[in-house]
Design a protein around this motif. Structure first.
Motif, PDB file in Angstrom:
ATOM      1  N   THR A 182      11.975 -37.952  26.174  1.00  0.00           N
ATOM      2  CA  THR A 182      12.143 -36.775  25.322  1.00  0.00           C
ATOM      3  C   THR A 182      10.955 -36.619  24.386  1.00  0.00           C
ATOM      4  O   THR A 182      10.404 -35.533  24.223  1.00  0.00           O
ATOM      5  CB  THR A 182      13.435 -36.909  24.489  1.00  0.00           C
ATOM      6  N   LEU A 221       8.296 -33.489  24.266  1.00  0.00           N
ATOM      7  CA  LEU A 221       8.023 -32.687  23.074  1.00  0.00           C
ATOM      8  C   LEU A 221       6.561 -32.798  22.670  1.00  0.00           C
ATOM      9  O   LEU A 221       5.985 -31.875  22.100  1.00  0.00           O
ATOM     10  CB  LEU A 221       8.929 -33.104  21.921  1.00  0.00           C
ATOM     11  N   SER A 253       4.635 -30.321  24.744  1.00  0.00           N
ATOM     12  CA  SER A 253       5.066 -28.931  24.630  1.00  0.00           C
ATOM     13  C   SER A 253       4.474 -28.273  23.391  1.00  0.00           C
ATOM     14  O   SER A 253       4.088 -28.944  22.445  1.00  0.00           O
ATOM     15  CB  SER A 253       6.591 -28.847  24.552  1.00  0.00           C
ATOM     16  N   ARG A 268       6.282 -25.413  22.203  1.00  0.00           N
ATOM     17  CA  ARG A 268       7.494 -24.983  21.511  1.00  0.00           C
ATOM     18  C   ARG A 268       8.681 -25.138  22.444  1.00  0.00           C
ATOM     19  O   ARG A 268       8.507 -25.364  23.635  1.00  0.00           O
ATOM     20  CB  ARG A 268       7.383 -23.544  21.019  1.00  0.00           C
ATOM     21  N   VAL A 269       9.881 -25.010  21.884  1.00  0.00           N
ATOM     22  CA  VAL A 269      11.050 -25.345  22.694  1.00  0.00           C
ATOM     23  C   VAL A 269      11.953 -24.157  23.001  1.00  0.00           C
ATOM     24  O   VAL A 269      12.864 -24.279  23.801  1.00  0.00           O
ATOM     25  CB  VAL A 269      11.883 -26.450  22.020  1.00  0.00           C
ATOM     26  N   LEU A 278       7.766 -29.989  16.652  1.00  0.00           N
ATOM     27  CA  LEU A 278       8.999 -29.577  17.308  1.00  0.00           C
ATOM     28  C   LEU A 278      10.150 -30.415  16.768  1.00  0.00           C
ATOM     29  O   LEU A 278       9.993 -31.596  16.495  1.00  0.00           O
ATOM     30  CB  LEU A 278       8.871 -29.772  18.811  1.00  0.00           C
TER      31      LEU A 278
END
Lengths: 369, 369, 369, 369
Positions: A281, A285, A288, A290-291, B166
């Motif tokens: 996880t 993140l 990335s 944004r989520v 995030l």
């Protein structure tokens, strides 16, 4: 007797004068000229040349250096005051005393005590006292307020505002009094009683030996465990004007210098507090950006000051408090005064007592008391 | 006796092991594999499955769950430690005790006292103790450091850093200890003794009742009247990673999430402190976006961790302190500890005593004492 | 007899009228009002209401629906024509016939033949005939022209222009005649005789069955092996306005919708033609975003139309061709006509004969012939 | 006999070899290593050093310079071919002849005829022939395809693609054959039979005298009145990679170099064809930046090539055509050949006969014929 306009003919334009034709006055003139709901009658400045220049070459508007003359004109119902802050209290008192509604530049006055005098005077006389908190009338801030009010953002968690300006050090004020009123008035307008600051801690710096803070940080704990933070800065060759409002359901980023995408509303608030967030996880993140999805609402490109003028006229006609009323101006002053106190005490948190009444909201009636 | 590598054959790769194969370990493995200056011999984790997974299916590298085995391998000269922060002190001590050079993840330890023990132990043994302050090895931060060191920016006036991540709330730490080490290590690296923090005030908020700050602000007065400010934040669906470094001659904006233009160097610093800034000047600045040219230097897209690995190997081979040495790690810990102290005292400024020695600089010799 | 203003008193403002108060006229009015070098005397429109509205409520300017009245005013020396394109020829001829200098909206006329008549008539009478090629007077395009003229970009290799507009299909024209004049006038202005189009191929599409092209592409081979390309498009909910000018030494990207960074000048032109570009080089270029530094010059935020007005007045006073003269307008018409021809022939390249004389340049004298 | 994998044990990894270890091969190696669904057994290159380097120092994979050896390994079921384009036909034929499934780099071959031979051979043998149209496997393009397929965009009106690359002139090809396959394969994948090109016109330029086009424009009328346009360009120090897909209901802008917002979906398509668009409407659209909301969907940051590898393995295991099958490769070749024809005829539109069968779609069964 109330001087409300409620009993006069609604379609008649409101007679207005502009007092102060320096930096901001010409913008008021231009916007008053463009709005059919009012009739601009005078431009007044201590310098008659400045007044003439602001009125323009082709105009039928009169220029004067006598405030007395302006206030003696019975068809002037309202005055827009754009004189230097140090003169606000005296000029506004004189206008209110002559029975004129007043629109005044920020900050309302140089102290809470003075600001409260003005508010009391307006209330006693049943007159509109409106703050020209211009940013509150931009399409972006109005939308931001709606997003908060409607619960779209969820519970507010933080507000972070950055206002880095082009390097112009003001001669008669510090960076807090010059720039923070913008952010504080926006904060007041957007939160509007849903939560409010309970204290303020201020940190400043003066790396150019200007004799007063040129860089400033305000930290404002909000009710409900949230926090607001404001960074104001005079020392830059480039502008940054960004405000992030984080909520439990959505987060908004407002970038005022990106006209094609001023507001970005990110879809997912924080919901993660995983005791066993595993490596995968975290890794996901980390790479990335944004989520959740992001929505950038279409906003009209309208001039905020036009809406200021319209709200001023509407509140006069409807005999009600304007959206950004004198009380909002006093709340801003309370924070500025407490911040100055905090600065003197090396950043200690100074408690604030802000009655959570929200802004004028455009509904409360003006009542002469 | 010094365990310096200076007397062994320079072209031979340095034998390395990775200890800890959780979140960050696999990145270390990948970068050690790719660098010909070292030979990765072991991946070690309490979970042998995790170690095997990090080593990969096609590999000739051995996986183990025994640190003892790793340290007993005489061809392992150096260990990269990526275990949880709480274990750093014990693991690093064991590695140093076995005569191995150490690269360790941030933060170095959980307290200044522990950090200093590790630094002292490495110094006594003439071993490299390097912090994996990864960001310091990005092309952007290296260039930022050059811009400061070379005087291109002029006198530093402020550093403002925002790291909004995030929404992942870490279970075993607060937002200061989780995220601020990045910004503090960058600050330490970029300023490198040209100015340094003299105190820290910390403000935090926990609007989601996580039991520890999820939003944090650090204000750090710097020597010479400048100021540094750091905003760390776990609660967002979008990332923001921006650092502004303002100088008397130029200002740099570093936006780490904009790969085509990470660094923007604005040409004109602040020079304006005009007692009579007239309306026209203010008006011009109001409609402008910036006042000087901007240069966005071309930066190579190289992986920072590759440079971390190269610097680790180079400092071992050359018997010198690495650019981000144990002392840099201890300085970061000093600020984190003082920030925690400030938080307990509602944001009071806590004085800092940071010896302005700069970072390892890659020149000071390792000497076993 | 020449009607040049050279013998009249230079400091006296030039008397001006605006003819046509529809979409663009009010912008002309506003900018003529703001410039002290001229005196706006009339606003004229077939609809007197429209003329009155454009003049404004507070004005001393007269509104009329009679062009005759305007032209009969001996103090009107110049007329700004903002009527629909189909009326340009007749209106401009009438104005020139009355001895007035003319500023006219793009396109100059509906055909090359008509355009040439207007240019000839102005030349015969020694009158200024200026095209309101507004974009040529933006700070960005002026800088772009300087970059080309000064050789900073090196030899021009390509110009690529994209103008995607908000979805408004014009009733009386196609997308080429509506939007391409902007790009063609910019091309004409920026290249200014350093190279010029030798042919044009046009491709259009009408996916909404509007009865005329709503999307268009123009390909224009330039002298010296270079190429220009223009994409105009009515069918979009978002705007894109980007022009890339590639040169042998530098490349400029102009993004007109990014006010904080309209021009980006990339440092290195193309120099690579490597027969043996190996894998490593390709790999490096693949992960890079660019190869040289970029400079974004500071540009003033001035209104282009103010500069149009100033150039119009200056060319009248100095008795010279304006920067964007009638000949520039004819060159644009030549390309539009050839493009229409190409469209009818399914995209065949139609040769162009554009005399490479450049624009008026602000130096050639007006001579009545 | 069909060589389908359907009858072998599904959970067993597919044995794979990589042939060609130059520019792209190492990326294939890395992604094959990372995917558990396959077992990489060989890396093959004419240069054994290159093969060894691509395999890496710690590997258990064998390197060879003999394709024969690779094809003789019965556990090699599939081959990824990354040799130079000119060798594709021979190498792929040899692999198919040996009963191996093939993944091949773009372009499939150097002519339509060769491409069709390969497709026919694969079909005859019931083998997978997959094109490594990498971009089709990016999260952005997959989403783009979904937006088209689901009707979210409405009827497609135009596709405009710009691919301006860093200045590297390839020695053995022109800019069309080098870069346009990317855009053409994306077009083929995204439209997937909903509409398709009926002709192509090509314009090129060679301003650096490289002997072949370095800048190219392709115009492709699509069925239903729509149009596609592709701009490919080698001559730039900065990259631009933007594709706009305009539909009757929404428009998508894909900016591949903006990782935080690669896709922007604008809410309102074109609906305006107003015969009486009045001045106010035009004025409003002139100052606006866009007319509807915009949504930027969250996209995972996954490596496209990993999905290529997964689709290759899945199509082998499931005995079906891959999403980007040989026929897609042939369609790209058809357009490239027609474009070359158009170039020779000075940009004349060359009709295309593309069977509107869409891509493999991942459902059609492989059948040995």
């Amino acid at each position: 007797m109330s001087r409300l306009a409620s009993d006069r003919h609604r379609s008649e334009p409101v007679g207005v004068a502009v007092v102060g034709a320096g930096y901001w006055g010409p913008n008021l003139v231009r916007n008053l000229l463009a709005y059919e709901g009012c009739e601009l009658r005078w431009v007044c400045d201590l310098s008659i040349e400045r007044a003439l220049r602001a009125a323009g070459r082709y105009t039928t508007i009169r220029a004067t250096d006598s405030l007395e003359t302006v206030l003696a004109d019975p068809r002037v119902e309202a005055v827009a005051v754009a004189t230097p802050p140090a003169t606000h209290t005296a000029v506004v008192l004189e206008c209110l005393g002559a029975g004129k509604h007043v629109l005044v530049e920020k900050p309302l006055a140089c102290s809470v005590a003075d600001g409260e005098r003005l508010v009391a005077m307006a209330a006693r006389s049943g007159l509109v006292l409106m703050l020209d908190h211009t940013y509150c009338y931009t399409p972006a801030v109005r939308r931001l307020r709606e997003l908060v009010m409607s619960g779209t953002l969820g519970k507010i968690q933080y507000v972070d505002s950055v206002r880095i300006n082009l390097g112009l050090v003001q001669p008669d004020t510090d960076v807090f009094w010059d720039l923070a009123p913008h952010d504080l008035s926006i904060l007041d307008f957007v939160l509007d009683g849903s939560c409010w600051p309970t204290a303020v801690a201020a940190h400043g710096a003066d790396p150019i030996s200007a004799g007063r803070p040129c860089i400033g940080y305000l930290t404002l704990p909000l009710t409900g465990g949230a926090i607001a933070h404001i960074h104001v800065n005079w020392l830059s060759p480039t502008k940054i004007r960004t405000t992030v409002v984080g909520g439990s359901r959505r987060t908004v980023v407002w970038d005022d210098l990106c006209p094609s995408q001023r507001l970005s509303v990110y879809d997912r608030g924080v919901e993660l507090a995983e005791p066993d967030a595993d490596a995968a996880t975290r890794q996901a993140l980390t790479v990335s950006y944004r989520v959740g999805d992001m929505v950038a609402p279409a906003l009209p490109e309208t001039e905020a000051l036009q809406h200021v003028v319209m709200e001023f006229v509407a509140s006069i006609r409807e005999g009600r408090l304007p959206l950004t009323d004198g009380a909002a101006g006093v709340r801003v002053l309370r924070i500025l005064e407490a911040a100055a106190h905090s600065l003197r005490e090396r950043g200690a948190a100074i408690p604030l007592d802000l009655t959570p009444v929200g802004t004028g909201n455009g509904v409360a009636r003006l009542v002469a008391v």
